[in-house]
Design an enzyme around this catalytic site. Structure first.
Site, short mmCIF file in Angstrom:
data_model
loop_
_atom_site.label_atom_id
_atom_site.label_comp_id
_atom_site.label_asym_id
_atom_site.label_seq_id
_atom_site.Cartn_x
_atom_site.Cartn_y
_atom_site.Cartn_z
N LYS A 94 -3.09 7.75 -4.09
CA LYS A 94 -2.20 6.84 -4.82
C LYS A 94 -3.03 5.79 -5.54
O LYS A 94 -3.85 5.12 -4.91
CB LYS A 94 -1.21 6.20 -3.84
CG LYS A 94 -0.29 7.22 -3.19
CD LYS A 94 0.53 6.64 -2.06
CE LYS A 94 -0.30 6.37 -0.83
NZ LYS A 94 0.53 6.01 0.35
N GLY A 100 5.19 -2.05 -0.05
CA GLY A 100 5.88 -0.78 0.19
C GLY A 100 5.85 0.21 -0.95
O GLY A 100 6.47 1.28 -0.84
N ALA A 101 5.11 -0.08 -2.00
CA ALA A 101 5.06 0.85 -3.13
C ALA A 101 4.47 2.20 -2.71
O ALA A 101 5.00 3.26 -3.06
CB ALA A 101 4.26 0.25 -4.28
N GLY A 102 3.37 2.17 -1.96
CA GLY A 102 2.75 3.41 -1.53
C GLY A 102 3.61 4.17 -0.53
O GLY A 102 3.66 5.41 -0.56
N ASP A 103 4.31 3.46 0.33
CA ASP A 103 5.20 4.09 1.30
C ASP A 103 6.39 4.72 0.59
O ASP A 103 6.88 5.78 0.99
CB ASP A 103 5.68 3.07 2.32
CG ASP A 103 4.54 2.23 2.87
OD1 ASP A 103 3.49 2.82 3.21
OD2 ASP A 103 4.67 1.00 2.92
N GLY A 127 -1.66 3.35 -7.90
CA GLY A 127 -0.90 2.25 -8.47
C GLY A 127 -0.57 2.46 -9.93
O GLY A 127 0.04 3.46 -10.31
#
Length: 300
Positions: free
Chosen positions: A226, A255-258, A228
């Protein structure tokens, strides 16, 4: 049990905790009090956020984790239940404190401190084989925080595979900065590994993200790095390809990656091609950052 007869698409096992997000915090100094612009107490934890958002995206999700019998534990339980997550294997420990991460944000940058509480108590033995047999896929988040699970994580993933499940893992940042703790052994039984670019570099010792992805793909079947605002890089099964990011207005990145994990897995368990899974992950990550907190954008 045949895969098509299973009642759950994904079981998520991992940390169940809360996030306290303080926005626009000036630099902290000892013996001084600073003021934040705003605060948000929300569902936190890589595993919890992935489970919540995966359920909101239409997957049938079960969760295995441990919370305390306290206010934060009740918050976590209520938020997961509201998304339709099965909590029959969520344990509540009397007298224990649920974990909490406090995030300080300033613009698009942030720093966090975590009190582990019940986070580190989860063991591989807490994931029953009978429960696994109800699902098609097992996902574990925040590997480096799950100290009691690490010694038998590889055995858990091997057990899941024997029961016919595919597996995925997100490590998150290693507070000890050792970047191992049995991780590589667990990756031998991992179908999808979800590190971000920084984590992939630290685990492999390689600065080049493509080389790091290829190196990790020698162990895990598929590696999804990931990145971004630069999208994602997917390596594995003899392939290496990039999926671009989606342009969006960034409010806050917790929490973007989750959420990426949730978007990817929502398509993966339906048998979608890797490119489609990665694009769905990118869209879910972009959706998450439009609100404060990892799950807020998925509650609308």
């Amino acid at each position: 049990m045949k895969t098509e007869e299973r009642s759950l698409d994904v079981i998520v096992a991992g940390e169940a905790n809360a996030d306290l997000i303080l926005t626009e915090v000036p630099p902290l100094e000892l013996e001084q009090e600073k003021l934040a612009r705003d605060m948000h107490l929300v569902l936190g934890g890589s595993s919890s956020i992935t489970a919540h958002n995966l359920a909101r995206l239409g997957a049938r999700v079960g969760f295995v984790g441990i919370i305390g019998d306290d206010f934060l534990g009740r918050l976590v339980e209520e938020r997961l239940r509201s998304a339709g997550v099965d909590l029959s294997c969520l344990r509540k420990l009397r007298g224990a404190k649920t974990g909490l991460t406090v995030w300080h944000t300033r613009g698009r940058r942030r720093a966090g401190v975590t009190y582990l509480g019940t986070i580190a108590r989860l063991r591989a033995a807490d994931v029953p084989s009978a429960y696994l047999a109800r699902a098609r896929h097992l996902h574990v988040g925040a590997y480096f925080l799950l100290k009691n699970l690490q010694p038998d994580a590889a055995k858990l993933f091997r057990r899941a595979r024997r029961l016919g499940l595919t597996t995925s893992l997100d490590c998150n940042y290693d507070p000890a900065e050792r970047w191992d703790s049995g991780l590589l052994e667990t990756l031998r039984f991992t179908d999808i590994f979800f590190p971000n670019e920084d984590e992939a570099g630290k685990i492999t010792g390689l600065a080049d993200v493509r080389m790091a992805a290829k190196e990790l793909a020698r162990v895990a079947r598929i590696v999804v790095v990931k990145r971004g605002a630069r999208g994602a890089l997917v390596a594995g099964e003899g392939r290496l390809f990039r999926v671009p990011a989606v342009r969006t207005r960034v409010v806050e990145t917790t929490g973007a990656g989750d959420s990426f994990n949730a978007g990817f897995l929502a398509r993966f368990v339906r048998g979608a091609p890797l490119e489609e899974c990665a694009r769905a992950g990118v869209r879910a990550g972009a959706r998450a950052v439009t609100r404060v907190g990892g799950t807020t954008a998925f509650e609308e």
